[in-house]
Design an enzyme around this catalytic site. Structure first.
Site, PDB file in Angstrom:
ATOM      1  N   CYS A 136      36.644  36.603  38.187  1.00  0.00           N
ATOM      2  CA  CYS A 136      36.993  37.961  37.393  1.00  0.00           C
ATOM      3  C   CYS A 136      36.017  38.416  36.396  1.00  0.00           C
ATOM      4  O   CYS A 136      35.870  38.727  36.298  1.00  0.00           O
ATOM      5  CB  CYS A 136      38.639  38.500  37.338  1.00  0.00           C
ATOM      6  SG  CYS A 136      38.609  36.883  35.820  1.00  0.00           S
ATOM      7  N   CYS A 187      46.139  43.515  41.915  1.00  0.00           N
ATOM      8  CA  CYS A 187      45.277  43.001  42.309  1.00  0.00           C
ATOM      9  C   CYS A 187      45.876  41.487  43.013  1.00  0.00           C
ATOM     10  O   CYS A 187      45.095  40.437  42.907  1.00  0.00           O
ATOM     11  CB  CYS A 187      43.937  42.992  41.527  1.00  0.00           C
ATOM     12  SG  CYS A 187      43.573  44.092  40.671  1.00  0.00           S
ATOM     13  N   CYS A 193      35.637  47.212  36.113  1.00  0.00           N
ATOM     14  CA  CYS A 193      37.676  47.601  35.914  1.00  0.00           C
ATOM     15  C   CYS A 193      37.299  45.502  34.882  1.00  0.00           C
ATOM     16  O   CYS A 193      38.300  45.913  34.419  1.00  0.00           O
ATOM     17  CB  CYS A 193      38.175  47.797  36.563  1.00  0.00           C
ATOM     18  SG  CYS A 193      40.384  47.521  35.765  1.00  0.00           S
TER      19      CYS A 193
HETATM   20  S1  SF4 Z   1      42.610  41.940  38.097  1.00  0.00           S
HETATM   21 FE1  SF4 Z   1      41.940  44.512  38.585  1.00  0.00          FE
HETATM   22  S2  SF4 Z   1      43.613  45.618  37.939  1.00  0.00           S
HETATM   23 FE2  SF4 Z   1      43.303  43.819  36.263  1.00  0.00          FE
HETATM   24  S3  SF4 Z   1      41.263  44.016  35.492  1.00  0.00           S
HETATM   25 FE3  SF4 Z   1      40.169  42.985  37.051  1.00  0.00          FE
HETATM   26  S4  SF4 Z   1      40.151  44.479  38.806  1.00  0.00           S
HETATM   27 FE4  SF4 Z   1      40.989  45.543  36.737  1.00  0.00          FE
END
Ligand code: SF4
Length: 237
Positions: free
Chosen positions: A231, A206, A120
């Protein structure tokens, strides 16, 4: 002679150690004609936006509009543009990537596996980031060493092999108190969620508020182990 990014980064890092943050950013704008600053609209990033706006520096301000941001963050993008008189370029994920992700993992598949979460972040953040940096020669971000264990040694300047450019952390040595004072003294707009227990704000599903005594980034991907909680934007691939 080929460009030695590591050597240039070491020199810039040494040079920046004795400069205030505003002069670090000015130096970047003078030496790198295609510098891009990516903002998540967090307090650190709002401070950098304020510094760029104040001196009208030639640095593009970009944000990754993931499609899962808090409404307060979306409002802050608009407010910041108006109040500080700057443009913030928005980079969005591709519709096709979102459709593929949803069919493979489900819309909120990030809760069920680290792989699903990374996938994601990849389509909603990494790919738009690659797009934002595609023509950049320098990348400015708002990481501070105090923020987390993962960030405790970030330098002011580092060569990014992944993006083939110079990456800068002009606020690396700022404390939380430095940041608060700067924001108050310069009337920088900030996200109202900070006052509700969210020191670090990412996508809405998140991010949770932190409890007293928890680390600043404890509310990000709280269901995962701490060492996995980035991330991928600032992790070497
Ligand atoms: S923080 Fe959560 S919703 Fe945003 S891109 Fe990453 S996994 Fe996806």
């Amino acid at each position: 002679m080929s460009y030695n990014g590591e050597a240039v980064a070491t020199k810039l890092n040494d040079q920046m150690k004795t400069l205030p943050a505003a002069e670090r950013i000015e130096l970047i704008s003078k030496q790198f004609p295609h510098a891009v600053f990516t903002t998540s609209l967090g307090e650190e990033d709002q401070a950098i936006t304020g510094l760029i706006a104040k001196e009208k520096l030639a640095i593009e301000i970009a944000t990754l509009h993931t499609g899962r941001l808090f409404p307060e963050t979306v409002d802050l993008i608009k407010q910041t543009k108006i109040q500080l008189g700057i443009d913030i370029k928005e980079y969005h994920p591709l519709e096709a990537d979102i459709a593929n992700y949803t069919s493979e993992y489900g819309r909120d598949g990030f809760y069920y596996s680290v792989e699903g979460r990374h996938a994601c972040c990849h389509i909603r953040k990494i790919k738009p980031l690659q797009n934002a940096l595609s023509k950049a020669d320098a990348w400015v971000v708002g990481l501070r060493r105090e923020q987390s264990q993962n960030r405790s040694e970030v330098p002011f300047a580092e060569w990014s092999e992944d993006y083939n450019l110079m990456k800068f952390n002009p606020l690396a040595d700022w404390t939380r108190a430095d940041l608060t004072v700067f924001i108050e003294q310069n009337d920088i707009p900030i996200n109202p969620l900070h006052a509700k227990g969210f020191p670090s704000i990412g996508c809405e599903p998140c991010t949770r508020a932190i409890k007293p005594g928890e680390h600043e980034r404890a509310g990000r991907w709280w269901w995962e182990n701490e060492e996995k909680r980035e991330c991928g934007l600032h992790v070497k691939q």
